[in-house]
Design an enzyme around this catalytic site. Structure first.
Site, mmCIF file in Angstrom:
data_model
loop_
_atom_site.group_PDB
_atom_site.id
_atom_site.type_symbol
_atom_site.label_atom_id
_atom_site.label_comp_id
_atom_site.label_asym_id
_atom_site.label_seq_id
_atom_site.Cartn_x
_atom_site.Cartn_y
_atom_site.Cartn_z
ATOM 1 N N TYR A 151 7.280 41.053 -18.437
ATOM 2 C CA TYR A 151 6.477 39.897 -18.000
ATOM 3 C C TYR A 151 7.369 38.937 -17.198
ATOM 4 C CZ TYR A 151 4.078 35.381 -18.618
ATOM 5 O OH TYR A 151 3.508 34.144 -18.427
ATOM 6 N N THR A 221 13.824 28.207 -31.969
ATOM 7 C CA THR A 221 13.325 26.917 -31.464
ATOM 8 C C THR A 221 12.532 27.111 -30.172
ATOM 9 O OG1 THR A 221 15.408 26.611 -30.288
ATOM 10 C CG2 THR A 221 15.194 25.527 -32.429
HETATM 11 P P1 NAD Z 1 -4.820 33.057 -19.466
HETATM 12 O O1 NAD Z 1 -4.621 34.461 -19.893
HETATM 13 O O2 NAD Z 1 -5.728 32.194 -20.254
HETATM 14 O O3 NAD Z 1 -5.300 33.027 -17.941
HETATM 15 C C1 NAD Z 1 -5.029 34.053 -17.031
HETATM 16 C C2 NAD Z 1 -6.345 34.490 -16.446
HETATM 17 O O4 NAD Z 1 -6.093 35.533 -15.482
HETATM 18 C C3 NAD Z 1 -7.314 35.093 -17.485
HETATM 19 O O5 NAD Z 1 -8.526 34.367 -17.526
HETATM 20 C C4 NAD Z 1 -7.524 36.511 -16.999
HETATM 21 O O6 NAD Z 1 -8.862 36.981 -17.178
HETATM 22 C C5 NAD Z 1 -7.191 36.394 -15.526
HETATM 23 N N1 NAD Z 1 -6.879 37.694 -14.952
HETATM 24 C C6 NAD Z 1 -6.051 38.649 -15.473
HETATM 25 N N2 NAD Z 1 -6.075 39.746 -14.708
HETATM 26 C C7 NAD Z 1 -6.937 39.484 -13.692
HETATM 27 C C8 NAD Z 1 -7.380 40.231 -12.585
HETATM 28 N N3 NAD Z 1 -6.965 41.478 -12.379
HETATM 29 N N4 NAD Z 1 -8.270 39.673 -11.729
HETATM 30 C C9 NAD Z 1 -8.742 38.414 -11.954
HETATM 31 N N5 NAD Z 1 -8.331 37.643 -12.976
HETATM 32 C C10 NAD Z 1 -7.450 38.170 -13.838
HETATM 33 O O7 NAD Z 1 -3.361 32.409 -19.364
HETATM 34 P P2 NAD Z 1 -2.903 30.908 -19.158
HETATM 35 O O8 NAD Z 1 -2.196 30.504 -20.393
HETATM 36 O O9 NAD Z 1 -4.015 30.064 -18.651
HETATM 37 O O10 NAD Z 1 -1.815 31.086 -18.025
HETATM 38 C C11 NAD Z 1 -2.076 30.854 -16.654
HETATM 39 C C12 NAD Z 1 -0.854 31.221 -15.836
HETATM 40 O O11 NAD Z 1 0.267 30.465 -16.263
HETATM 41 C C13 NAD Z 1 -0.465 32.689 -15.978
HETATM 42 O O12 NAD Z 1 -0.025 33.173 -14.719
HETATM 43 C C14 NAD Z 1 0.673 32.656 -16.942
HETATM 44 O O13 NAD Z 1 1.543 33.748 -16.770
HETATM 45 C C15 NAD Z 1 1.339 31.339 -16.597
HETATM 46 N N6 NAD Z 1 2.090 30.791 -17.730
HETATM 47 C C16 NAD Z 1 1.443 30.347 -18.828
HETATM 48 C C17 NAD Z 1 2.168 29.847 -19.891
HETATM 49 C C18 NAD Z 1 1.494 29.336 -21.126
HETATM 50 O O14 NAD Z 1 2.189 28.886 -22.022
HETATM 51 N N7 NAD Z 1 0.176 29.352 -21.229
HETATM 52 C C19 NAD Z 1 3.566 29.806 -19.840
HETATM 53 C C20 NAD Z 1 4.196 30.290 -18.709
HETATM 54 C C21 NAD Z 1 3.453 30.766 -17.652
#
Ligand code: NAD
Length: 322
Positions: A151, A221
């Site tokens: 990832y 942590t």
């Molecule tokens: P999330 O999983 O709730 O949102 C990601 C969305 O992408 C989902 O709704 C999923 O259906 C959609 N998705 C996946 N594959 C897809 C595809 N092929 N076509 C269309 N849509 C697709 O995650 P989140 O927590 O809202 O994270 C949002 C972004 O932030 C992500 O890129 C994640 O990697 C990044 N991020 C999040 C965190 C966190 O703590 N939440 C930390 C670091 C990075």
């Protein structure tokens, strides 16, 4: 009067994307969302919502049509139970890289001038995160690269992809590395949930005086950032002339045991912690906010406890309704 912008939020059916879409719509933008699914917990704020698979080039081409700015948050994503077990490595790399390749290329061809990309703290090398009390996550410490998950590798590749497009095609990009974002309307069960949601759920489900399971010794942590703060950081970054990559996170460190104790206190329950084997990730991780403070004057405004209170209340309600 400034012209109303037409923005695309890719991943608008997800946790952060749905909150961001709400904010962008409230600011007066015309918002299109694209995702495999609509938001699970409340109606979307998007004016137009395309349910589609962004791994499909035709879908990517359709959603960027007529768009001024793209916020790209779609990813094959989950908590430690999803990304650290190894079982989903090929899917994570393939799916998320394909989404980014498609969105950038389709956006460039459609004349999109500005992109936001959500990278992650998971790009930082494990060697700097072995001491739970002193993890190093300053932006430049990402190289020489050694993320501890596929990832993280995909995120690093895609960061580079966005910056390469900026260099070669003259588009504007802004890249943030999110550190553990949490809050209401995030995944709270099913295997993709993160630590704050999982802990709130376990506490909400348990009877007072019973026990709750914690993966590992719980002494690793972390820091956690409330979702509204994250959205504020993203908006400031997009309105600035700073491309990043830059951390968007909190510096308030807590152990997983400490987070569990906080959830119990909020719930008014006392549970025994039962430590079981499970994926844990690095021993210590915190955001380093020096750069974002310097460039954007941004830092979190509320405590972890304040965010946990709102999140616990929301998850306890989900548990009651389940
Ligand atoms: P999330 O999983 O709730 O949102 C990601 C969305 O992408 C989902 O709704 C999923 O259906 C959609 N998705 C996946 N594959 C897809 C595809 N092929 N076509 C269309 N849509 C697709 O995650 P989140 O927590 O809202 O994270 C949002 C972004 O932030 C992500 O890129 C994640 O990697 C990044 N991020 C999040 C965190 C966190 O703590 N939440 C930390 C670091 C990075």
């Amino acid at each position: 009067m400034t012209k109303q912008k037409r923005v695309l939020v890719a991943g608008a059916g997800g946790f952060i994307g749905s909150h961001l879409a709400r904010r962008l719509a409230a600011e007066g933008n015309w918002v299109r969302g694209a995702d495999l699914k609509s938001p699970e917990f409340s109606p979307t704020a998007c004016h137009d919502f395309v349910v589609g698979d962004l791994r499909d080039q035709a879908v990517a081409a359709r959603v960027v049509e007529g768009i001024d700015e793209v916020y790209q948050l779609a990813a094959d994503m989950g908590g430690a139970g999803y990304i650290f077990t190894g079982e989903h490595d090929a899917a994570v790399l393939h799916n998320s890289a394909t989404i980014n390749l498609n969105i950038l290329e389709a956006g460039r061809l459609a004349g999109v001038k500005k992109f936001f990309y959500s990278s992650s703290a998971c790009i930082y090398p494990e060697r700097n995160q072995l001491d739970p009390n002193n993890p190093i996550c300053s932006e430049e410490s990402a190289y020489p690269a050694a993320p501890d998950s596929e990832y993280g590798w995909e995120k690093l590749f895609s960061e580079r992809l966005y910056f390469a497009y900026a260099r070669n095609y003259g588009i504007e990009v802004h890249v943030a590395r999110f550190h553990n974002i949490f809050g209401p309307e995030g995944t709270w069960r099913g295997g993709r949930e993160k630590a704050p949601a999982a802990i709130c759920r376990k506490v909400a489900e348990a009877a007072d005086g019973s026990e709750m399971e914690i993966w590992g010794d719980g002494e690793q942590t972390r820091t956690f950032l409330y979702v509204d703060e994250c959205v504020e950081g993203v908006r400031r970054l997009m309105e600035s002339d700073f491309a990043g990559p830059v951390n968007i996170g909190s510096e308030e460190m807590v152990t997983i045991n400490g987070l569990a104790a906080m959830a119990m206190e909020i719930a008014g329950k006392k549970l025994a912690k039962k430590h079981i084997p499970g994926p844990q990730g690095v021993r210590g991780r915190t955001s380093d906010n020096r750069l974002i403070l310097e460039k954007l004057g941004w830092q979190p405004t509320q405590t972890l406890r304040a965010g946990m209170e709102k999140t616990y209340a929301w998850i306890a309600e989900q548990v009651r309704q389940a």
